[in-house]
Write a protein that holds these residues in place. Structure first.
Motif, PDB file in Angstrom:
ATOM      1  N   SER A 196       0.847  -1.190   0.000  1.00  0.00           N
ATOM      2  CA  SER A 196       0.000   0.000   0.000  1.00  0.00           C
ATOM      3  C   SER A 196       0.881   1.236   0.000  1.00  0.00           C
ATOM      4  N   ASN A 197       0.426   2.292  -0.673  1.00  0.00           N
ATOM      5  CA  ASN A 197       1.193   3.539  -0.598  1.00  0.00           C
ATOM      6  C   ASN A 197       1.088   4.146   0.802  1.00  0.00           C
ATOM      7  N   SER A 247       4.371   3.817   2.416  1.00  0.00           N
ATOM      8  CA  SER A 247       5.500   4.557   1.863  1.00  0.00           C
ATOM      9  C   SER A 247       6.049   5.521   2.911  1.00  0.00           C
ATOM     10  N   SER A 265       6.408   9.104   1.157  1.00  0.00           N
ATOM     11  CA  SER A 265       5.160   9.824   0.897  1.00  0.00           C
ATOM     12  C   SER A 265       3.981   9.047   1.471  1.00  0.00           C
ATOM     13  N   ALA A 269       0.720   8.266   2.043  1.00  0.00           N
ATOM     14  CA  ALA A 269      -0.544   8.739   1.497  1.00  0.00           C
ATOM     15  C   ALA A 269      -1.684   8.656   2.511  1.00  0.00           C
ATOM     16  N   ASN A 293       7.278  -4.040   2.449  1.00  0.00           N
ATOM     17  CA  ASN A 293       8.094  -3.496   1.363  1.00  0.00           C
ATOM     18  C   ASN A 293       9.559  -3.914   1.520  1.00  0.00           C
ATOM     19  N   HIS A 316       0.876  -1.836  -4.974  1.00  0.00           N
ATOM     20  CA  HIS A 316      -0.161  -1.027  -4.321  1.00  0.00           C
ATOM     21  C   HIS A 316      -1.433  -1.155  -5.151  1.00  0.00           C
ATOM     22  N   LEU A 348       5.309  -0.939  -7.176  1.00  0.00           N
ATOM     23  CA  LEU A 348       4.486  -0.380  -8.239  1.00  0.00           C
ATOM     24  C   LEU A 348       3.029  -0.299  -7.796  1.00  0.00           C
ATOM     25  N   ASP A 349       2.224   0.511  -8.518  1.00  0.00           N
ATOM     26  CA  ASP A 349       0.796   0.533  -8.228  1.00  0.00           C
ATOM     27  C   ASP A 349       0.025  -0.250  -9.276  1.00  0.00           C
ATOM     28  N   LYS A 403       2.702   2.255 -12.210  1.00  0.00           N
ATOM     29  CA  LYS A 403       3.517   3.425 -11.880  1.00  0.00           C
ATOM     30  C   LYS A 403       4.357   3.125 -10.637  1.00  0.00           C
ATOM     31  N   VAL A 415       5.934   3.551  -7.104  1.00  0.00           N
ATOM     32  CA  VAL A 415       5.552   4.163  -5.826  1.00  0.00           C
ATOM     33  C   VAL A 415       6.828   4.386  -5.021  1.00  0.00           C
ATOM     34  N   TRP A 455       9.384   4.456  -2.048  1.00  0.00           N
ATOM     35  CA  TRP A 455       9.548   3.632  -0.851  1.00  0.00           C
ATOM     36  C   TRP A 455       9.276   4.451   0.411  1.00  0.00           C
TER      37      TRP A 455
END
Length: 247
Positions: A147-148, A151, A154, A156, A174, A195, A238-239, A243, A245, A247
């Motif tokens: 999941s982002n 991260s 960033s 989210a 991750n 993600h 990746l998502d 794309k 993402v 770390w």
């Protein structure tokens, strides 16, 4: 189909009783070339919210009935053990068919590293039996659903939901993915963290706002990404649209 490049023999999906895990099971069985075997793993298949049951065939899971002798798409629901020290005590690993292997892990759990270690011999065997040396999901792969929110660069959605334990578990997942990619590359096993997007599941919809993605859209996107993964992608985050993402 954009997913026609996926040629899978055997797939294990953990956390397959509902949400993204169940969506993956359904879409895998709908592929133009569906896997010969799909194993739906869940901690409590008899739980109140579980939507798959031990012994169910794929037709029952999908609500579509049998597909005929030559077209039966097989799915087995396998309960995973409750004990963290024995996470696969009810799943008879040596009896799983071998071939092109894919392990998908949607559930954040201490079981993740144990599951990958338990299935590593089968993943190695699948990689050895596949033509060519390039890594891909059609050869042998471990796909960790991250999941982002995990991260560090960033994080989210902090303004909407803090979910500290969830974020920490995904950040750890991750790191596990990166370590797996370094350790298993020599064995021909691709490892990626994905993600799935902000998805309309029980957990995703628990906040004040409605998630923009349906399970169907998320899973279709992820399978499209899986069909395009190659050697250069192992160890990446990746998502569902492919794309990168942070770390």
């Amino acid at each position: 189909s954009s997913m026609a490049g996926l040629h899978l023999h055997t797939v294990l999906v953990t956390g397959a009783n509902r949400g993204i895990g169940l969506g993956l099971i359904q879409k895998l069985l709908e592929l133009p070339n569906p896997p010969q075997w799909v194993f739906a793993g869940c901690r409590d298949p008899n739980g109140q919210r579980a939507r798959v049951r031990p012994g169910w065939e794929a037709g029952a899971v999908l609500g579509m009935g049998a597909r005929g002798p030559g077209q039966q798409r097989r799915c087995r629901c396998c309960p995973l053990g409750r004990s963290w020290s024995s996470p696969l005590c009810h799943l008879h690993v040596p009896m799983l068919p071998t071939g092109k292997e894919l392990v998908l892990s949607p559930v954040p759990s201490p079981r993740a590293p144990c599951s990958s270690q338990a299935f590593l011999p089968l993943l190695k065997k699948a990689a050895q039996g596949s033509p060519g040396s390039a890594l891909s999901c059609s050869k042998a792969a471990i796909i960790n659903i991250s999941s982002n929110g995990g991260s560090i660069a960033s994080p989210a959605g902090w303004e909407l939901m803090h979910f500290l334990s969830y974020r920490c578990s995904k950040a750890a997942l991750n790191m596990l993915t990166k370590c797996q990619s370094l350790a298993y590359r020599e064995h021909g096993v691709l490892c990626v963290a994905l993600h799935p997007g902000w998805v309309q599941t029980d957990m995703g919809g628990s906040g004040p706002e409605k998630p923009p993605l349906t399970v169907d859209d998320s899973v279709r996107g992820m399978l499209k990404v899986l069909s395009s993964l190659s050697e250069k992608d192992t160890g990446t985050f990746l998502d569902w649209e492919g794309k990168v993402v942070l770390w």
